[in-house]
Design a protein around this motif. Structure first.
Motif, PDB file in Angstrom:
ATOM      1  N   SER A   1     -24.689   8.723  46.844  1.00 18.03           N
ATOM      2  CA  SER A   1     -23.328   9.237  46.742  1.00 18.03           C
ATOM      3  C   SER A   1     -22.816   8.905  45.349  1.00 18.03           C
ATOM      4  O   SER A   1     -22.493   7.750  45.059  1.00 18.03           O
TER       5      SER A   1
ATOM      6  N   SER B   1     -20.183  17.102  46.137  1.00 19.11           N
ATOM      7  CA  SER B   1     -21.189  16.190  46.689  1.00 19.11           C
ATOM      8  C   SER B   1     -22.549  16.845  46.857  1.00 19.11           C
ATOM      9  O   SER B   1     -23.570  16.147  46.876  1.00 19.11           O
TER      10      SER B   1
ATOM     11  N   THR C   1     -14.513   7.785  47.117  1.00 18.96           N
ATOM     12  CA  THR C   1     -15.841   7.950  46.533  1.00 18.96           C
ATOM     13  C   THR C   1     -16.155   6.730  45.662  1.00 18.96           C
ATOM     14  O   THR C   1     -15.236   6.148  45.074  1.00 18.96           O
TER      15      THR C   1
END
Length: 483
Positions: free
Chosen positions: A440, A221, A262
């Motif tokens: 993200s 990330s 995710t």
């Protein structure tokens, strides 16, 4: 790692495996030398990882073999006829065989064969699926993820019986060889998102994953100094399944009871399964209360401090806000002392046995309660408003999000105490810009607020009835947008 081909010399193969596995140095790594059908054989395994009853059954079958049965195509005869087991494979690489043994399977080396046989008859110490402490519900399933990856994939597949469900296996860590599974629905998930996550995982270059999924998150990330979480953790299979149906990709790491979801947005961390276990109207009310609690955990203390230090900003009708007596210690110091005290109590609660929890609660009540007020350390309003902010932190469904909001609250308090109103406004706008610019896995962190999507924003603010949520989130670019 360089490949080591299985040698035609049986003893040479044994010598290599003994050296790599540390036979004789580690008591739990076992080499069992046997002889069946006039052939020398050796079993390599780790004690505690092997299902003894299955291995005994297979060895009994091998003991009944005659030399004639292994004359023609002995390798194929063994794996297809004489070793009756489901999970069995072969390899001509002794380095891979070493990694397999250390992962749990048993390796069988047979004299005269140019490949070794891998028998995956392993078992791991595991606790039973239990309801996660941080994601409890009044009504709903009580099972939760555990530390064994095969159990976790089974719990997920139990809820998703779709033929396009994919569980793609990887190993990460040069030394740890940690098992990692990427889970998604092939007919729904964006192929580019799946490719991006798998590429990020494959680029992890480290010797091991001692902290499991948290180590993986920090590698994939980025943004190491940003306190806000870019993935969501869950220990509930039903929560993971609902996100997979939307088009998210889950990452399951062996040894961890938490599954990574995710990509996620800011609003994903403010939703809880309890809202969907009640009627839509009640769920919408619970979500509204949760949002109020979260915003209070960030802004209530800085705003109260601003008004207490600048009474001229208050309208006449609410002039009562602010302390009548500030005490001997400045207000900002009082706030910081209690913030640090709460963190100390939180850490103490983690390390305190359950049987002593009541005693710890009594100590906390005396330390931050009436006694501290009576001696003049704190004023009543400081204790009251910080208690409300602390409740808001604990009401945040995501533990990581609650800690990040707490950090923002402390920063707001300090800057407001130094620069007053201008500091409060600048930090607030800076915080909003930070969240707006975050992504993200290429997904805007503040979607659907920015960029704005009216339909999705309605579902964020209000717990909509499930029959009305007939479209998957557009930001995930699902291959099948219609539910």
């Amino acid at each position: 790692m360089k490949k080591r081909i299985v040698s035609s010399n049986f003893n040479e193969n044994l010598s290599f495996l003994k050296d790599r596995l540390g036979i004789g140095k580690s008591f739990d790594v076992i080499q069992l030398d046997v002889e069946y059908a006039d052939r020398k054989m050796a079993l390599f395994m780790v004690d505690g990882f092997v299902k003894d009853d299955i291995l005994h059954y297979l060895m009994r079958g091998l003991s009944l073999l005659s030399p004639e049965q292994l004359e023609d195509h002995p390798l194929q005869s063994l794996i297809k006829t004489y070793i009756p087991y489901v999970e069995i494979e072969t390899t001509d690489d002794l380095e891979q065989a070493v990694d397999k043994v250390l992962s749990g399977p048993t390796v069988l080396v047979v004299e005269g064969l140019d490949e070794v046989i891998i028998i995956d008859a392993r078992t791991y110490p595991v606790r039973g699926p239990e309801e996660p402490d941080t994601e409890r519900v009044v009504r709903g399933p009580r099972d939760g993820y555990v530390e064994t990856i095969v159990f976790n994939t089974a719990l997920t597949r139990r809820r998703i019986r779709d033929r396009s469900l994919r569980m793609e296996y990887m190993q990460i860590g040069r030394r740890s060889k940690t098992d990692v599974v990427v889970c998604y629905l092939e007919d729904i998930a964006d192929p580019n998102l799946v490719k991006e996550i798998k590429n990020s995982l494959s680029k992890i270059d480290t010797d091991g994953l001692p902290m499991g999924e948290k180590t993986v998150e920090e590698f994939i990330s980025g943004r190491h100094w940003n306190p806000y979480p870019l993935v969501r953790y869950t220990e509930r299979p039903d929560t993971a399944a609902s996100h997979i149906y939307e088009g998210h990709v889950c990452v399951i790491v062996d040894g961890s009871p938490s599954v990574m979801i995710t990509p996620t947005t800011f609003w994903h961390h403010l939703q809880h399964v309890e809202e969907y276990r009640n009627k839509p109207f009640i769920g919408a009310y619970l979500r509204f209360v949760r949002f109020v609690a979260v915003w209070a955990s960030i802004f209530l203390l800085p705003l109260w401090y601003l008004f207490a230090s600048r009474p001229d900003l208050l309208p006449e009708k609410i002039k009562y806000i602010g302390p009548t007596e500030t005490g001997d210690i400045p207000l900002i110091i009082q706030f910081l002392l209690i913030e640090v005290g709460l963190d100390m109590l939180r850490m103490a609660a983690i390390h305190t046995p359950t049987s002593l929890g009541t005693a710890l609660g009594l100590v906390a009540a005396l330390m931050i309660g009436q006694v501290a007020v009576e001696v003049g350390l704190f004023v009543n309003e400081v204790v009251l408003y910080l208690a409300v902010a602390a409740i808001g932190t604990f009401a945040t469904p995501s533990y990581e999000m609650g800690l990040a909001n707490r950090f923002v609250r402390i920063a707001l308090l300090i800057i407001t105490s130094i620069f007053g109103l201008y500091g409060f406004v600048i930090v607030t706008f800076g915080w909003m810009i930070l969240l707006i610019r975050m992504k993200s896995f290429s997904t805007p962190y503040m979607w659907p607020f920015i960029p704005f999507n009216a339909r999705a924003f309605r579902d964020v603010l209000i717990r909509s009835p499930i029959p009305l949520k007939n479209r998957r989130p557009r930001v995930l670019h699902p291959k099948d947008p219609d539910r």
